[in-house]
Design an enzyme around this catalytic site. Sequence first.
Site: not given
Ligand code: PGA
Length: 259
Positions: A10, A12, A101, A103, A173, A179, A218
């Site tokens: 992803n 982003k 997601h 976000e 997630e 993140g 992560s």
């Molecule tokens: P991350 O993000 O691996 O940076 O924690 C995962 C995601 O949001 O899909």
Amino acid sequence: MTPAKIVAANWKMNLNKVEALSLASEVLETVRRENLYNVITILAAPYVHLYPCARLLEGIGNFPVSLAAQNCHHEAQGAYTGEVSASMLRSYGVEYVIIGHSERREYARETSPMLLAKLKMALKNGIKPIFCCGEPLAVREAEQQNVFVEQQVREVLTGLTPEEFAQIVLAYEPVWAIGTGKTANATQIAQMHQFLRSILLSIQPQHGLSTSILYGGSCKASNAAEIFSIANVDGGLVGGAALDAREFVNIIAAAQSLA
Ligand code: PGA
């Protein structure tokens, strides 16, 4: 036979044109050189990078790397300035789309009815949704994660027909792990993935066992093998660690070593 593991990047809202194409080419070349063909690798690129990435893939032919969008609109077409439809994505060869997601739930205020409409629109256009769920930190601290995640999943997935349900991928997630560098531990992942499997089976007994459930939050090369070897973890959705080609390919390699 267990289904192939899925490793999805992803990206982003990262990478300019040159950076995106160089990352995509490096991932493709390394996957090919290292024969990482037993994993379904997916690149979820920002909309503007999908077409050039699709051209890169076209040049390679039959290859186990697919493109995903990070969102799509829930209506088929029309006066929705700034939006992108599922049929547009499909016309560029996009095979998957991330829906729900955390976000987007947070910053774009996406609700369960809207997410269900997006899933249906994607599926109608032949695109497989990667549907995301996961609890925020306060919910985990209050030990309410099962109630929270079950509601997120049931509110949306009970609205699908069995045929639609059979096409989806689920991603767990935990918001507090996204993140942050703070991965959920093996016990937390195992418990939640087993719980999600039981929910999927109760919604659609005939398809619940074959639905892939990805872990995200992560996930990186150094923890991927441990995470992917947990029961009911069928791969990963990777953010930060997917922005480095070598790191991302090492995650794919970890998935392949368990295939
Ligand atoms: P991350 O993000 O691996 O940076 O924690 C995962 C995601 O949001 O899909």
